[in-house]
Design a protein around this motif. Structure first.
Motif, mmCIF file in Angstrom:
data_model
loop_
_atom_site.group_PDB
_atom_site.id
_atom_site.type_symbol
_atom_site.label_atom_id
_atom_site.label_comp_id
_atom_site.label_asym_id
_atom_site.label_seq_id
_atom_site.Cartn_x
_atom_site.Cartn_y
_atom_site.Cartn_z
ATOM 1 N N GLU A 37 0.830 -1.206 0.000
ATOM 2 C CA GLU A 37 0.000 0.000 0.000
ATOM 3 C C GLU A 37 0.864 1.255 0.000
ATOM 4 O OE1 GLU A 37 -2.568 -0.492 3.343
ATOM 5 O OE2 GLU A 37 -3.604 -2.223 2.462
ATOM 6 N N LEU A 38 1.961 1.236 0.753
ATOM 7 C CA LEU A 38 2.870 2.385 0.770
ATOM 8 C C LEU A 38 3.485 2.609 -0.609
ATOM 9 C CD1 LEU A 38 4.863 2.000 4.115
ATOM 10 C CD2 LEU A 38 3.464 3.969 3.449
ATOM 11 N N ALA A 39 3.919 1.521 -1.231
ATOM 12 C CA ALA A 39 4.519 1.647 -2.564
ATOM 13 C C ALA A 39 3.508 2.219 -3.551
ATOM 14 C CB ALA A 39 5.024 0.294 -3.042
ATOM 15 N N GLY A 40 2.296 1.744 -3.483
ATOM 16 C CA GLY A 40 1.266 2.251 -4.378
ATOM 17 C C GLY A 40 0.990 3.724 -4.156
ATOM 18 N N ALA A 41 0.975 4.132 -2.891
ATOM 19 C CA ALA A 41 0.694 5.525 -2.568
ATOM 20 C C ALA A 41 1.775 6.463 -3.093
ATOM 21 C CB ALA A 41 0.555 5.691 -1.053
ATOM 22 N N HIS A 42 2.997 5.933 -3.227
ATOM 23 C CA HIS A 42 4.118 6.764 -3.674
ATOM 24 C C HIS A 42 4.541 6.455 -5.114
ATOM 25 C CE1 HIS A 42 4.840 8.689 0.201
ATOM 26 N NE2 HIS A 42 4.584 7.528 0.768
ATOM 27 N N GLY A 43 3.757 5.641 -5.805
ATOM 28 C CA GLY A 43 4.032 5.375 -7.212
ATOM 29 C C GLY A 43 5.301 4.578 -7.468
ATOM 30 N N LEU A 44 5.626 3.655 -6.568
ATOM 31 C CA LEU A 44 6.850 2.861 -6.682
ATOM 32 C C LEU A 44 6.523 1.439 -7.110
ATOM 33 C CD1 LEU A 44 8.572 4.160 -3.437
ATOM 34 C CD2 LEU A 44 9.074 4.847 -5.789
ATOM 35 N N LYS A 45 7.333 0.899 -8.012
ATOM 36 C CA LYS A 45 7.017 -0.381 -8.649
ATOM 37 C C LYS A 45 7.557 -1.591 -7.910
ATOM 38 C CE LYS A 45 9.395 -1.884 -12.142
ATOM 39 N NZ LYS A 45 10.053 -2.144 -13.440
ATOM 40 N N GLU A 46 8.819 -1.528 -7.474
ATOM 41 C CA GLU A 46 9.469 -2.722 -6.930
ATOM 42 C C GLU A 46 9.145 -2.913 -5.451
ATOM 43 O OE1 GLU A 46 10.710 -4.773 -8.864
ATOM 44 O OE2 GLU A 46 11.781 -3.814 -10.502
ATOM 45 N N LEU A 47 8.880 -4.159 -5.075
ATOM 46 C CA LEU A 47 8.642 -4.537 -3.689
ATOM 47 C C LEU A 47 9.544 -5.711 -3.355
ATOM 48 C CD1 LEU A 47 4.765 -4.377 -3.271
ATOM 49 C CD2 LEU A 47 6.445 -2.982 -2.071
ATOM 50 N N SER A 48 10.609 -5.455 -2.610
ATOM 51 C CA SER A 48 11.526 -6.500 -2.174
ATOM 52 C C SER A 48 11.090 -6.954 -0.792
ATOM 53 C CB SER A 48 12.967 -5.957 -2.138
ATOM 54 O OG SER A 48 13.843 -6.911 -1.572
ATOM 55 N N MET A 49 10.420 -8.095 -0.750
ATOM 56 C CA MET A 49 9.924 -8.604 0.536
ATOM 57 C C MET A 49 9.715 -10.105 0.424
ATOM 58 S SD MET A 49 6.120 -6.876 0.464
ATOM 59 C CE MET A 49 4.790 -7.534 -0.586
ATOM 60 N N GLY A 50 9.982 -10.783 1.532
ATOM 61 C CA GLY A 50 9.871 -12.233 1.561
ATOM 62 C C GLY A 50 11.222 -12.895 1.458
ATOM 63 N N THR A 51 11.460 -13.835 2.368
ATOM 64 C CA THR A 51 12.688 -14.635 2.371
ATOM 65 C C THR A 51 12.286 -16.106 2.420
ATOM 66 O OG1 THR A 51 12.829 -14.413 4.787
ATOM 67 C CG2 THR A 51 14.045 -12.807 3.469
ATOM 68 N N THR A 52 13.246 -16.975 2.679
ATOM 69 C CA THR A 52 12.970 -18.410 2.619
ATOM 70 C C THR A 52 11.735 -18.803 3.421
ATOM 71 O OG1 THR A 52 15.212 -19.155 2.075
ATOM 72 C CG2 THR A 52 13.868 -20.655 3.385
ATOM 73 N N GLN A 53 11.536 -18.205 4.593
ATOM 74 C CA GLN A 53 10.441 -18.668 5.447
ATOM 75 C C GLN A 53 9.066 -18.149 5.049
ATOM 76 O OE1 GLN A 53 13.042 -16.804 6.520
ATOM 77 N NE2 GLN A 53 12.429 -15.352 8.113
ATOM 78 N N ASP A 54 9.003 -17.067 4.240
ATOM 79 C CA ASP A 54 7.678 -16.482 3.996
ATOM 80 C C ASP A 54 7.499 -15.944 2.577
ATOM 81 O OD1 ASP A 54 9.284 -14.214 4.094
ATOM 82 O OD2 ASP A 54 8.571 -13.573 6.066
ATOM 83 N N TYR A 55 8.323 -16.403 1.637
ATOM 84 C CA TYR A 55 8.281 -15.815 0.295
ATOM 85 C C TYR A 55 6.958 -16.055 -0.426
ATOM 86 C CZ TYR A 55 9.334 -20.568 -1.361
ATOM 87 O OH TYR A 55 9.298 -21.916 -1.606
ATOM 88 N N ASP A 56 6.303 -17.174 -0.132
ATOM 89 C CA ASP A 56 5.043 -17.453 -0.829
ATOM 90 C C ASP A 56 3.961 -16.445 -0.432
ATOM 91 O OD1 ASP A 56 5.163 -18.557 1.718
ATOM 92 O OD2 ASP A 56 3.938 -20.308 1.226
ATOM 93 N N VAL A 57 3.898 -16.106 0.863
ATOM 94 C CA VAL A 57 2.944 -15.104 1.325
ATOM 95 C C VAL A 57 3.313 -13.731 0.745
ATOM 96 C CG1 VAL A 57 2.049 -13.886 3.357
ATOM 97 C CG2 VAL A 57 2.362 -16.361 3.420
ATOM 98 N N ALA A 58 4.618 -13.414 0.718
ATOM 99 C CA ALA A 58 5.058 -12.138 0.156
ATOM 100 C C ALA A 58 4.637 -12.016 -1.309
ATOM 101 C CB ALA A 58 6.572 -12.001 0.287
ATOM 102 N N ALA A 59 4.792 -13.095 -2.064
ATOM 103 C CA ALA A 59 4.411 -13.069 -3.480
ATOM 104 C C ALA A 59 2.912 -12.848 -3.636
ATOM 105 C CB ALA A 59 4.837 -14.368 -4.162
#
Length: 205
Positions: free
Chosen positions: A168-190
């Motif tokens: 939501e923050l990225a959308g509010a500021h017009g930013l495309k890339e979201l780097s989030m999620g690691t081995t334990q939670d990448y599926d939820v991040a995606a």
């Protein structure tokens, strides 16, 4: 530690790819991989790698220019000059001292992601959500997205709200890339809109 088997890494990479879909970039986190194992990543079909330490990034990127490199560790201002020449993105810009160094050493091609402390954890790196707009205005190089490390949780579902907040923050500021999620939670991040997931042991086990 046995050398990495490219065939095993390729199989793991294909599994993660099936889970996150074709539009999510899979970044192989190399913090715990020795330099001699990096070649196995390229053989396995990995194209994007991320390193946490500036000195190791310099060595690994120089030895393996066939990979695209990002910097994903905590960015110390004194390391900006060392890092910026070797990477596509810096994922962890979060301090005014780093902004000052980016102003000195950045180029028109320098692109970064701003790290956001979405949960407001004390003592944790990251810009507060309420301060993000002003921080973006002060950044002297191009900001392409946001990054976060949510609070530690054993259940990946516990991270969902933080990933959604970053989206939501990225959308509010017009930013495309979201780097989030690691081995334990990448599926939820995606599922919550990650464009880059940072995967370590899941690829190498």
């Amino acid at each position: 530690m046995a050398p990495l088997d490219p065939a095993r890494v390729r199989a793991n990479l294909e599994t993660v790819r099936a889970e996150v879909g074709p539009d999510v970039q899979i970044l192989a986190a190399t913090k715990y991989l020795p330099l001699e194992d990096i070649g196995a990543l390229a053989q396995a079909g990995v194209t994007l790698a991320g390193e946490n330490r500036a000195q190791d990034l310099e060595a690994k990127a120089a030895a393996h220019p066939e990979l695209t490199w990002d910097f994903i560790g905590q960015l110390q201002s004194r390391k900006v000059k060392q890092v910026v020449a070797h990477v596509r993105y810096i994922h962890s810009v979060a301090s005014d001292s780093a902004l000052r160094e980016l102003g000195k050493h950045g180029t028109p091609d320098t692109e970064v992601l701003v790290e956001v402390n979405v949960a407001g954890e004390e003592g944790k790196a990251g810009v507060a959500p309420s301060e993000l707009g002003a921080f973006l205005e002060r950044c002297p190089v191009r900001v392409v997205g946001l990054m976060t490390m949510p609070p530690f949780a054993r259940d990946p579902e516990d991270s969902r709200r933080w990933f959604a907040a970053l989206r939501e923050l990225a959308g509010a500021h017009g930013l495309k890339e979201l780097s989030m999620g690691t081995t334990q939670d990448y599926d939820v991040a995606a599922q919550e809109g990650a464009t880059i997931v940072r995967i370590g042991s899941r690829l190498y086990a």
